[in-house]
Write a protein that holds these residues in place. Sequence first.
Motif, PDB file in Angstrom:
ATOM      1  N   HIS A 180       0.859  -1.209   0.001  1.00  0.00           N
ATOM      2  CA  HIS A 180      -0.327  -0.149   0.260  1.00  0.00           C
ATOM      3  C   HIS A 180       0.808   1.088  -0.381  1.00  0.00           C
ATOM      4  CE1 HIS A 180      -3.221   2.465   1.106  1.00  0.00           C
ATOM      5  NE2 HIS A 180      -3.036   3.316   1.850  1.00  0.00           N
ATOM      6  N   GLY A 181       0.316   2.390  -0.565  1.00  0.00           N
ATOM      7  CA  GLY A 181       0.766   3.419  -0.742  1.00  0.00           C
ATOM      8  C   GLY A 181       2.245   3.391  -1.310  1.00  0.00           C
ATOM      9  N   ARG A 182       2.290   2.799  -2.361  1.00  0.00           N
ATOM     10  CA  ARG A 182       3.835   1.685  -2.949  1.00  0.00           C
ATOM     11  C   ARG A 182       4.159   3.825  -4.246  1.00  0.00           C
ATOM     12  NH1 ARG A 182       7.868   2.952  -5.723  1.00  0.00           N
ATOM     13  NH2 ARG A 182       8.814   0.689  -7.090  1.00  0.00           N
ATOM     14  N   LEU A 183       2.869   4.183  -5.184  1.00  0.00           N
ATOM     15  CA  LEU A 183       2.862   5.450  -5.465  1.00  0.00           C
ATOM     16  C   LEU A 183       3.306   6.779  -4.843  1.00  0.00           C
ATOM     17  CD1 LEU A 183       0.672   4.685  -8.868  1.00  0.00           C
ATOM     18  CD2 LEU A 183       3.098   4.205  -8.702  1.00  0.00           C
ATOM     19  N   GLY A 184       2.903   6.483  -3.859  1.00  0.00           N
ATOM     20  CA  GLY A 184       2.870   7.800  -2.761  1.00  0.00           C
ATOM     21  C   GLY A 184       4.629   7.673  -2.014  1.00  0.00           C
ATOM     22  N   SER A 185       5.308   7.243  -2.579  1.00  0.00           N
ATOM     23  CA  SER A 185       6.163   6.564  -1.627  1.00  0.00           C
ATOM     24  C   SER A 185       7.647   7.278  -2.721  1.00  0.00           C
ATOM     25  CB  SER A 185       7.010   5.720  -2.037  1.00  0.00           C
ATOM     26  OG  SER A 185       7.370   4.186  -2.213  1.00  0.00           O
ATOM     27  N   MET A 186       6.912   7.344  -4.053  1.00  0.00           N
ATOM     28  CA  MET A 186       8.225   7.812  -5.716  1.00  0.00           C
ATOM     29  C   MET A 186       8.564   9.935  -5.132  1.00  0.00           C
ATOM     30  SD  MET A 186       6.354   6.514  -8.708  1.00  0.00           S
ATOM     31  CE  MET A 186       6.614   3.970  -8.936  1.00  0.00           C
ATOM     32  N   ASP A 187       9.510   9.994  -6.029  1.00  0.00           N
ATOM     33  CA  ASP A 187      10.186  10.353  -5.990  1.00  0.00           C
ATOM     34  C   ASP A 187       9.570  11.552  -6.111  1.00  0.00           C
ATOM     35  OD1 ASP A 187      11.908  12.758  -7.200  1.00  0.00           O
ATOM     36  OD2 ASP A 187      13.341  11.822  -6.007  1.00  0.00           O
ATOM     37  N   PHE A 188       8.903  13.254  -6.179  1.00  0.00           N
ATOM     38  CA  PHE A 188       8.414  14.081  -6.502  1.00  0.00           C
ATOM     39  C   PHE A 188       8.259  14.307  -7.911  1.00  0.00           C
ATOM     40  CE2 PHE A 188       8.303  18.712  -8.147  1.00  0.00           C
ATOM     41  CZ  PHE A 188       6.146  18.362  -7.757  1.00  0.00           C
ATOM     42  N   ALA A 189       9.380  13.689  -8.729  1.00  0.00           N
ATOM     43  CA  ALA A 189       9.956  14.251  -9.657  1.00  0.00           C
ATOM     44  C   ALA A 189       9.332  12.749 -10.963  1.00  0.00           C
ATOM     45  CB  ALA A 189      11.567  14.357  -9.866  1.00  0.00           C
ATOM     46  N   ALA A 211       4.595   8.565 -10.439  1.00  0.00           N
ATOM     47  CA  ALA A 211       4.062   9.070  -8.775  1.00  0.00           C
ATOM     48  C   ALA A 211       2.614  10.694  -9.390  1.00  0.00           C
ATOM     49  CB  ALA A 211       5.153  10.156  -8.803  1.00  0.00           C
ATOM     50  N   GLN A 212       3.244  10.699 -10.111  1.00  0.00           N
ATOM     51  CA  GLN A 212       1.941  12.271 -10.538  1.00  0.00           C
ATOM     52  C   GLN A 212       1.003  11.532 -11.469  1.00  0.00           C
ATOM     53  OE1 GLN A 212       2.682  15.007  -8.926  1.00  0.00           O
ATOM     54  NE2 GLN A 212       4.141  14.352  -7.739  1.00  0.00           N
ATOM     55  N   GLY A 213       0.796  10.393 -11.659  1.00  0.00           N
ATOM     56  CA  GLY A 213      -0.547   9.552 -12.511  1.00  0.00           C
ATOM     57  C   GLY A 213      -0.130   9.841 -14.556  1.00  0.00           C
ATOM     58  N   PHE A 214       0.688  10.234 -14.817  1.00  0.00           N
ATOM     59  CA  PHE A 214       1.133   9.516 -15.764  1.00  0.00           C
ATOM     60  C   PHE A 214       1.801   7.730 -16.575  1.00  0.00           C
ATOM     61  CE2 PHE A 214       2.114  14.226 -15.041  1.00  0.00           C
ATOM     62  CZ  PHE A 214       1.459  14.711 -16.332  1.00  0.00           C
ATOM     63  N   ALA A 215       1.873   7.530 -17.878  1.00  0.00           N
ATOM     64  CA  ALA A 215       2.389   6.683 -17.952  1.00  0.00           C
ATOM     65  C   ALA A 215       3.059   6.505 -19.124  1.00  0.00           C
ATOM     66  CB  ALA A 215       1.088   5.906 -18.751  1.00  0.00           C
ATOM     67  N   ARG A 216       3.848   6.443 -19.183  1.00  0.00           N
ATOM     68  CA  ARG A 216       4.393   6.441 -20.334  1.00  0.00           C
ATOM     69  C   ARG A 216       3.727   5.541 -21.409  1.00  0.00           C
ATOM     70  NH1 ARG A 216      10.630   8.229 -19.596  1.00  0.00           N
ATOM     71  NH2 ARG A 216       8.829  10.066 -19.232  1.00  0.00           N
ATOM     72  N   VAL A 217       3.678   6.021 -22.891  1.00  0.00           N
ATOM     73  CA  VAL A 217       3.442   4.805 -23.690  1.00  0.00           C
ATOM     74  C   VAL A 217       4.721   5.041 -25.114  1.00  0.00           C
ATOM     75  CG1 VAL A 217       1.327   5.334 -23.098  1.00  0.00           C
ATOM     76  CG2 VAL A 217       1.640   6.026 -24.680  1.00  0.00           C
ATOM     77  N   ALA A 218       4.905   3.723 -26.086  1.00  0.00           N
ATOM     78  CA  ALA A 218       5.030   4.218 -27.305  1.00  0.00           C
ATOM     79  C   ALA A 218       4.779   3.147 -28.642  1.00  0.00           C
ATOM     80  CB  ALA A 218       6.713   4.105 -27.102  1.00  0.00           C
ATOM     81  N   ALA A 219       3.989   3.976 -29.902  1.00  0.00           N
ATOM     82  CA  ALA A 219       4.389   3.288 -30.542  1.00  0.00           C
ATOM     83  C   ALA A 219       4.853   3.421 -31.513  1.00  0.00           C
ATOM     84  CB  ALA A 219       2.918   4.640 -31.581  1.00  0.00           C
ATOM     85  N   ARG A 220       5.925   2.336 -32.360  1.00  0.00           N
ATOM     86  CA  ARG A 220       6.776   2.639 -32.875  1.00  0.00           C
ATOM     87  C   ARG A 220       6.659   1.254 -34.168  1.00  0.00           C
ATOM     88  NH1 ARG A 220      10.930   4.430 -31.296  1.00  0.00           N
ATOM     89  NH2 ARG A 220      12.697   2.792 -32.281  1.00  0.00           N
ATOM     90  N   VAL A 221       7.448   1.412 -34.851  1.00  0.00           N
ATOM     91  CA  VAL A 221       7.615   1.058 -36.329  1.00  0.00           C
ATOM     92  C   VAL A 221       8.893   0.598 -36.372  1.00  0.00           C
ATOM     93  CG1 VAL A 221       7.136   1.354 -39.107  1.00  0.00           C
ATOM     94  CG2 VAL A 221       5.459   2.760 -37.117  1.00  0.00           C
ATOM     95  N   VAL A 222       9.433  -0.283 -37.377  1.00  0.00           N
ATOM     96  CA  VAL A 222      11.102  -1.244 -37.586  1.00  0.00           C
ATOM     97  C   VAL A 222      10.751  -1.722 -38.904  1.00  0.00           C
ATOM     98  CG1 VAL A 222      11.303  -2.235 -34.334  1.00  0.00           C
ATOM     99  CG2 VAL A 222      10.233  -3.793 -36.947  1.00  0.00           C
ATOM    100  N   PRO A 223      11.997  -2.132 -39.470  1.00  0.00           N
ATOM    101  CA  PRO A 223      11.586  -2.219 -40.618  1.00  0.00           C
ATOM    102  C   PRO A 223      11.036  -3.616 -40.924  1.00  0.00           C
ATOM    103  CG  PRO A 223      13.716  -1.233 -40.242  1.00  0.00           C
ATOM    104  CD  PRO A 223      13.281  -0.967 -39.115  1.00  0.00           C
ATOM    105  N   VAL A 224      10.140  -3.852 -41.787  1.00  0.00           N
ATOM    106  CA  VAL A 224       9.972  -5.571 -41.774  1.00  0.00           C
ATOM    107  C   VAL A 224      10.611  -5.887 -43.074  1.00  0.00           C
ATOM    108  CG1 VAL A 224       7.743  -6.800 -43.349  1.00  0.00           C
ATOM    109  CG2 VAL A 224       7.776  -4.089 -41.857  1.00  0.00           C
ATOM    110  N   HIS A 225      10.839  -7.579 -42.748  1.00  0.00           N
ATOM    111  CA  HIS A 225      11.186  -8.720 -43.141  1.00  0.00           C
ATOM    112  C   HIS A 225       9.962  -9.307 -43.446  1.00  0.00           C
ATOM    113  CE1 HIS A 225      15.021  -7.449 -42.161  1.00  0.00           C
ATOM    114  NE2 HIS A 225      14.768  -7.304 -40.254  1.00  0.00           N
TER     115      HIS A 225
END
Length: 702
Positions: free
Chosen positions: A17-26, A30-44
Amino acid sequence: MVTWRAPRTIDESPLGHGRLGSMDFANVYAQGFARVAARVVPVHLARPDKNAQAIIEDLRALEDTGVAVVAYPELSVTGCSCGDLFLQDVLLDASDAAVGSIVEASRDLRPVIIVGAPVRDADRLYNCAVVVHRGRILGIVPTSYLLGHRQSFLNRWFSPAAPEAPHPVRVGPWEAPLGAAQIFHAEDVEGLRIHVEIGDDAWAPIAPSTRAAMAGATVCVTISASPTAIGTADERAGAIRSASARCHAAHVFTSSGPGESSTDQWWDGQTFVYECGDLLGTSERFPTAASGTMVDVDLRRITAARRRRGGVDADPLAQASAPFASTGFRLDPPSSDLGLRREVDRFPFVPSDPDRLARDCHEAFTIQVQALARRLEATGNPNPVIGVSGGLDSTHALLVCAKAMDLLGRPRSDILAFTLPGFATSEGTRTSAEALMDAVGATAEVHDIRPMATQMLQDLGHPFASGEPVYDVTFENVQAGVRTDFLFRVANQRHGLVVGTGDLSELALGWCTFGVGDHMAHYGVNAGVPKTLIQHLVRWVASQALFSDDVTTVLETIVDQEISPELVPPADGKTLQSTESIIGPYALHDFFLYHIFRFGEKPSRIAFLAWHAWRGPSSQAVMWRRGDDPRVSYGLGTIRGWLEAFLTRFFSSQFKRSTLPDGPRVHDGGTLSPRGDWKMPSDAHATTWLKELGDNVPSEDM
């Protein structure tokens, strides 16, 4: 909602309990964001082993970024242009093996991985998105629709998804649920609920992602293989932007790129991410190497937007839809400072795009003019009565009055404009006020309020009346009250309607004299306009040649001068009393107002966002004043201090906002009118908000 619990191959002990709350302020998580990526790699093409290898290498290169979700295009494991080869067991067996290698590689990788692959289920073949995490397949999502140009050939090989609930299928040694109605939720990142759709599903009249958003999905991923042509990129972006705005969701889009067959078509590798209708990032089209878009989506913003409209599941369609299966996973997000991969506008009320800013200024000014004209018509066409100080707010209000007269077909001389110099009025502002009133064509008068103010100060027994240099709040408010009282008495005498000049930012801070002071008017044309926008409105009026050259010349003089109430004489006889030196930078206060008012943000998150907006040089074209240095910055300690001041003033000044005169709403950020966008008891206290700020934001610069 049905919950699917697939077998897990890694430790899944409950998160403390409280794992996110213990994260660094920065930390963004912890601040409610999630990092997402849309990627393309050359097709074989038709080489699943090589494609899996390219995807795994790309994933490993992204591992240190802390990304939570990585999506690759439709049929990225085989290539989308294999044609009748999709009916060959050799290719399908190789595809299963390639998916297996990605699953194995994912054991040591953090993100949820989404790849496109053909999947067999008894006598059917599905075009699927395979959702992989930490050595297991969370789920398999088949195409729901085969639309448009794709229908003529994709149904040659693939079947559309059946409408029933997800059922287990096998891909190599792994068993996972197959079905379109699936959501994948993070058990340790609040609000991260992922849905995946494929290709033209996003263009269906009721897309699967729409139903998923109604079921609670916050991050909707579209993996596509649609070929490109002239105009295709704009069509895709328009559809996804609209969906993200309607569903109050983040939409991640990726499409096939280099390496596909050139026999009859071509692919452009387009990627982008929208959030609630706003573009967060996009990549260059037609890449020749691995590329994509990586951004931080704001899960709390999405939740707040939905909460304000009563929840996305309030639609009857959601109640009638089949329940979604929900599969949980543990992301274990990093707790370090990952930076913030999104632009945070320094001036959220002011668009950074010049064309958009011009459109907004046109709309705001037109709303103000037409609203005032309507009020004048409804009250028997009185004469607008306005006090003109030579400052920014009264200048803009006078311009609105002048255009309202034009709209009504009345002479501008019907405007009764007064400049009312007091004990601290500078020669520069008085000259500007007189020149502006004359240039606009108003009936202008100058009345020195010092005798009236002195008499009141004498009656009060104030030390200033005896010659002592005491410049307290009574000294200031006597002047503000005398000015407004004079305007109301003029309105009584000359069939007038007092036009208020105070703006939204002043109302938020309580920077106005209550009652018969600049808090009151018969109609407040600027009440919905924040301070940071008013200056751009005045500049826009000057640039549009809506008035004579004489007016434009005066506006150019007024627009960049120091903001001052001019109520206290300068100690050196020259320097104007500075509003911002007393109450703080309007640029910061408008930032605070926007985020606490529109999104209900916690003070700590507002501080986090302001820190990223103001911690270093800005690349944004919009500035507060024309002469501002874009390199200006504020440290976290300074931001926290002014946010504390804002919260204190905002709460303690609600009684002023509870008795506001009417005024038009001009910005989608809302107004503070008690009859419209803001209803708050005047007895509420800022203590809880100040405690949240103090408990969670460092007091010193980072």
